[in-house]
Every structure is written in C-alpha cells, then in structure tokens.
Design an enzyme around this catalytic site. Structure first.
Site, PDB file in Angstrom:
ATOM      1  N   THR A 515       0.834   1.637   0.723  1.00  0.00           N
ATOM      2  CA  THR A 515       1.755   0.503   0.820  1.00  0.00           C
ATOM      3  C   THR A 515       3.114   1.030   1.261  1.00  0.00           C
ATOM      4  O   THR A 515       4.150   0.679   0.713  1.00  0.00           O
ATOM      5  CB  THR A 515       1.819  -0.251  -0.523  1.00  0.00           C
ATOM      6  N   HIS A 516       3.095   1.908   2.242  1.00  0.00           N
ATOM      7  CA  HIS A 516       4.334   2.502   2.729  1.00  0.00           C
ATOM      8  C   HIS A 516       4.677   1.893   4.089  1.00  0.00           C
ATOM      9  O   HIS A 516       4.718   2.580   5.102  1.00  0.00           O
ATOM     10  CB  HIS A 516       4.192   4.029   2.803  1.00  0.00           C
TER      11      HIS A 516
END
Ligand SMILES: Cc1cc2nc3c(=O)[nH]c(=O)nc-3n(C[C@H](O)[C@H](O)[C@H](O)COP(=O)(O)OP(=O)(O)OC[C@H]3O[C@@H](n4cnc5c(N)ncnc54)[C@H](O)[C@@H]3O)c2cc1C
Ligand code: SF4
Length: 589
Positions: A515-516
């Site tokens: 989730t970057h």
C-alpha cells in the site's frame, strides 16, 4: 443546503497518521483545530482486542479495516487507451479508513530514505550522464536533502519508539547496522527485535556473499518504551496478526498508541468521526481556502469554515480531493502539462521462496509485522548502475510477516493447486519454508497518472479517482536483476529448492503488492513540476497544506511511512514557526 458552522483556526481532512500529528502540533501552538475523519472512532480497548482481532477471514480476506469500496472505490487501467473499471475488492493495495487510518493496520517497517533518493534527478545525471535514464521517466529532485530531513526523521522515530541498530551515527559507522545510511544524530530509541531463525540463516548467507545484513528497523517494539509525549508502549509478542490487523498489545506504533490519547485530551481539539469531506471550499479568486464541506453519518451536510486547511487523507485521497475541489491544474499525459495527478508511482515487489528439508524448522507463525534481517547493497544508488540499463534498486530481506493458515501455504512449483497432493505438500512445507522479499523502487513515468473517472461515481455522486499505471520497463529490469541476487542468497541459505523471479508486467490490481502508493501532489522547488513547495504548501492556495506520500516525486526502494512522518513534522514546523507569523506563500513562485 449545508449548515454553516463557526470558523476555526484549522481543519484537518483525515485523522490518520498525518492528521493526528498535525492536530497535535497545531493545538500545541494554540490553534483551535477540528479533525474530520470519514471512518469510525476506534481504540486499542475495546476495538482491537483478541480473540476477535485475530479473525483472518474478517480482516485479511474481507479487509475489515479498509476503505469501504462499495461507497468509494478507485477505477483502474494499465494504459490511457483502455477503459478503467472500479476495483471491487482491494487486493493490490489496502487504503485504510477509521480513526488512525492505515497506520493502524500497517506492518511497522520503518526506513529513512537516502540522499540519493531526494536528489535523484541531479545525482543520476551527475554520476551517469543526462541520457542514462529512460526518456519516458519523469524523475525529479524533491527540493530537500537527507540532511534537511534528518531532524524530522529523528523526532518521528522517537515518537514511534523504533527498534533498530543504527549504521552511521554522526559519520561513524557502526558494525552490524546499515552501512549505507546517511549520518543520523543518535541511535534508534530501542534495540533491534529478536532475530527469527529464517532471518538468521539469511544473515549468514548474505554475509558470506560479501553483503551487509542488518536488522530491519521496526515499529513493533523490542522492549517497553515511553515516548516524548508520555505514551507507553509494550514489547511485541510476535503474535503473527500484524499487517492488516490492529495491535491488541500496545506494541505496534500507531496513532492510537503514540499520540491520539494526548491530542484528544486537548481542549483546543475537536474530533468528528464519520465525517466524509466532499471538497475544500475556495474564495472567489480561488487563491484561499475558506474551509471544507462534509457529510455526517446521518447524511447531513455541513460547511466547516477554517483559516487553514491541512489535507492528510492518504496519498490517493489527497490527489482526488484536489481534483474534486478544482485546485491546481490536472496533469495531461498527452502534453505533459499540469501537475495534479502527475508522477503517480508505486513499489516494484517480488519474492523468493526458499524450501528447506524437514530438519530446518522456520516456525513462520511466530512473526511480527516488521521483524527480520535485510541488506541494502542493492538499494537506490548504493551500487554502480553503470553496467546496468536501469536506475533505482531494492532491499532484500527475510522479513516474513506471518504464517496465518488461510494466507500462508507455500508449495514448490509443480504442486497441484488442490486436493490430497496439495494438502500433503502444505503439511510438508509449512514449517520448512522461508520467503525473501525484494522491495523495489518505482520510477515516475509520463504515462502513469491519476485523474477523475469520467463514468463512475461514489456514494455522494462525485467522480471516483482513476488510476492509469503500468510498471515502467526500467523497473522490470531492476526487479529481474535484484531478484536474481536474492535467489543466489536463497541458495546459499542451504535450501533444497529455491523459486523466484523478478516482477513481470502488466501491473495487476488483483494481487497484493504494497500500500505504498505515491505521487500526484508532488513537492518541489519548481511549480511547473510540483503541486506543493518544499514546506508542503499548495502553490495555488497558500492556506492549504497537502501532506503524505502523494508528495513523493517518485518512490524509493524503502517503505514510505518514516518519510511521511518526517515530512509531517517538517511541514508542522514551517506552519508554526513561519506561516502563522506571516500567512501567505512561503516560497515565491
Ligand atoms: C497493510 C499495510 C501495511 C503497511 N505497512 C507499512 C510498513 O511496514 N512500512 C511503511 O513505511 N508503511 C506501511 N504502510 C503504509 C502506511 O500505512 C501509510 O504510509 C500511512 O498510514 C500514511 O499515513 P497518512 O496519514 O498519509 O494516511 P492514513 O494513515 O491512511 O490516514 C488517512 C485518513 O484520512 C481519512 N480520509 C480519507 N479521505 C477522507 C475524506 N474524504 N474525509 C474524511 N477523512 C478522510 C481516512 O479514513 C484515514 O483515516 C502500510 C499500509 C498498509 C495498508
Ligand atoms: S506482531 Fe507484535 S506489534 Fe504486531 S500486532 Fe502482534 S504483538 Fe502487536
């Protein structure tokens, strides 16, 4: 018709990590602050307690802590000539919702970026020449250096209580730490976590090959710690339910464990949860924010006037909020003009499975979100890219986060995917398999961007965010090279079989990667290629600050949150010490 509320000094859009930090800094400076959070209120007690918090179906599979995509999804396509469709199940990335945001269910892997990340365009040109990087890449400098960021990293890491071993204190190299890191003023607040057996095998093999293993810096704490805000954290239990879950033991740093209780006691702060902000309101000349409009859980619309607006709603939502509010110029990939939505980037991930004989017991269940051992020899510009046709890099490590029964059942290639033979293979390999992660950078490319979807709308009738993304060829070459090195280390760990290959395109949203998500409201010194200046102040609306990984011009090899927190402290300092004394643009365009 919206009900107009009394004006406050500042309004926060989102009360996740950034919102909590800015809330604390602004109320401390004497401002009256309202925090608007779209999700529910949630606290360690009673919401994060076992046994319900260890419900794998609810949290890992059904994504119990994530943004509700029946109300607010993202549409996706790989290329601009395709039709984007809404993501109906989060898989590739998992945006959070609820008080504390994604920093409740993060892992806690806590790295500083390097100076070569912050000055990527200029240092790449200096070292390899202006024509070395692929022409489609739109990499750029951040407008800050590692030395500028150091005090803010330091402050944030002491807030979190990070467990680690420094590699470079004031220019002096420390044995066993990361030898590639830029100088830091002091060591980590707490010692490194205990090293799991698989990580120890990795450390030995990597060192034998001439690399420099070190313990992964972790915000799952190795020992009890009291942070400068007086918040007390406990020791991690290696419970195995960390990433995607909240911590019941007060051992993972999150807004709830490091800061929120202090903020909530401050009479200058008002929290409103289940408050969905729809837009930032502007003055007639569009040069000042006048506040925000939001809808509460009963569907009532409110206008919250404020002298200052801080947008800290996670990278993707920050971009969408600017687009919905008509702030800045949306990026146009055909002309390359416009900045909002430009330079969206991600992370280029791959993994290597290392299968051992039955005498080697890895015990995958007893892991935490951030324990493990890594090498930075292939991170960023720590190695000579001259012979290779790519820029960027990856860290490699044995950083397994769990052995949970639904998600973790490694089997060698060729094993049937169901039935008796599959079951036997799972029994044979569950306790005897280690996984190496290759956590790679993601370069901004002119074809990758975020804008508003022309077709699909959210529950309030507003356009969804549209993501157009595929891995740049540069990043696939990088991934192939570094994953090859990880396979070599896996073999040297004494495995019977090693299985792994670099990331392949096209990018898919159906498989978890990280989730970057980064970029889209990029920071910089030049307003023609950035949305905010080096203090994260909007170039267009000077009483608006936009903070988060959306500020990254491209993504580095490491995880983003240490840098998000450091940027938040940097912006808070600029607001309190400079902006409030003389409101207006802090950098002249
Ligand atoms: C599973 C997972 C693992 C991760 N592991 C790591 C890791 O190991 N290391 C690392 O560095 N990073 C990790 N991350 C990333 C990390 O969680 C984020 O970088 C961090 O939370 C970003 O902080 P933020 O304040 O920008 O966003 P958030 O913490 O997500 O906060 C944003 C808040 O804004 C709210 N919001 C959004 N839109 C609106 C609106 N319209 N109105 C009102 N409120 C709104 C959201 O509900 C949310 O609460 C992980 C993330 C996930 C999901
Ligand atoms: S692994 Fe440690 S830090 Fe993570 S949830 Fe479990 S006890 Fe908390």
């Amino acid at each position: 018709m919206a009900t107009k509320l009394a004006e406050v000094d500042a309004v926060l859009v989102g009360v996740g990590l950034v919102g909590t930090m800015l809330g604390r800094e602004l109320t401390r400076a004497g401002l009256k602050v309202v925090g608007l959070e779209r999700g529910r209120p949630q606290f360690t007690v009673p919401d994060f307690q076992g046994p319900q918090m260890h419900d794998e179906l609810r949290y890992s599979v059904r994504k119990g802590l994530m943004q509700d995509n029946t109300k607010e999804a993202v549409t996706f396509r790989n290329r601009a000539d395709q039709v984007a469709l809404p993501i109906r199940r989060w898989e590739s990335f998992l945006p959070g919702t609820g008080l504390g945001g994604a920093a409740v269910h993060w892992n806690g892997q806590t790295y500083r970026f390097q100076d070569s990340d912050f000055r990527m365009r200029s240092l790449t040109t200096e070292r390899y020449g202006a024509r070395f990087a692929d022409p489609g890449l739109t990499i750029q400098d951040w407008g800050v250096t590692a030395a500028d960021m150091e005090p803010h990293y330091d402050r944030f890491e002491y807030l979190l209580g990070v467990s680690g071993l420094a590699g470079n204190i004031g220019g002096k190299k420390i044995a066993g730490g990361n030898p590639f890191e830029d100088a830091r003023r002091r060591g980590y607040p707490t010692p490194p976590m205990k090293e799991p057996y698989g990580s120890a095998l990795f450390r030995k093999a990597a060192a034998q090959q001439g690399y420099h293993p070190f313990p992964q810096p972790s915000s799952n704490l190795s020992q009890p710690y009291t942070n400068p805000e007086g918040m007390q954290l406990s020791t991690c239990m290696f419970c195995g339910y960390c990433e995607r879950y909240a911590c019941e033991h007060y051992a993972k740093s999150s807004p709830q464990t490091i800061l929120l209780p202090v903020l909530l006691k401050d009479p200058h702060f008002t929290l409103r949860t289940q408050a969905q902000v729809l837009r930032i309101n502007l003055s007639k000349d569009k040069r000042q924010a006048t506040g925000v409009t939001y809808v509460d859980a009963a569907g009532r619309e409110f206008e919250q006037p404020a002298k200052l607006v801080v947008l800290g709603s996670f990278a993707l939502n920050n971009v969408r909020m600017l687009l919905l509010s008509g702030i800045g110029t949306p990026y146009d990939p055909r002309s390359g003009q416009g900045t909002v939505g430009r330079n969206y980037a991600y992370q280029t991930m791959s993994s290597v499975q290392v299968f051992f004989d039955e005498k080697t017991n890895i015990n995958p269940f007893m892991r935490s979100g951030a324990c493990g051992t890594v090498i930075a020899d292939f991170v960023g510009d720590n190695f000579d890219h001259g012979p290779h046709k790519f820029i960027g890099g990856a860290y490699v490590g044995e950083v397994m986060t769990n052995g949970r029964p639904i998600e973790f059942h490694p089997t060698p290639p060729g094993t049937p995917s169901w039935g008796g033979k599959w079951k036997s293979a799972v029994v044979r390999h569950y306790n005897h398999t280690s996984v190496l992660n290759v956590h790679g950078s993601s370069m901004a490319h002119r074809a990758n961007y975020l804008d508003l979807d022309p077709t699909y709308k959210d529950a309030w009738g507003l356009p969804l965010l549209r993501m157009t993304f595929d891995f740049p060829a540069n990043d696939l070459r990088m991934s192939a090279y570094v994953t090859g090195k990880a396979v070599e280390i896996g073999r040297a760990m004494g495995a019977r079989q090693v299985n792994g290959a670099g990331r392949k395109g096209p990018y898919t949203v159906t498989q978890y990667q990280t989730t970057h998500n980064t970029g889209g409201t990029v920071m910089g010194a030049d307003r023609s290629t950035s949305v905010v200046n080096c203090y994260l102040q909007s170039w267009d609306v000077s009483n608006l600050f936009v903070i988060g990984a959306s500020n990254f011009p491209q993504n580095a090899s490491y995880n983003p949150t240490d840098t998000v927190g450091a940027l938040a402290y940097m912006a808070a300092e600029a607001i309190v010490q400079r902006y409030l004394k003389s409101p207006g643009p802090m950098v002249q365009a």
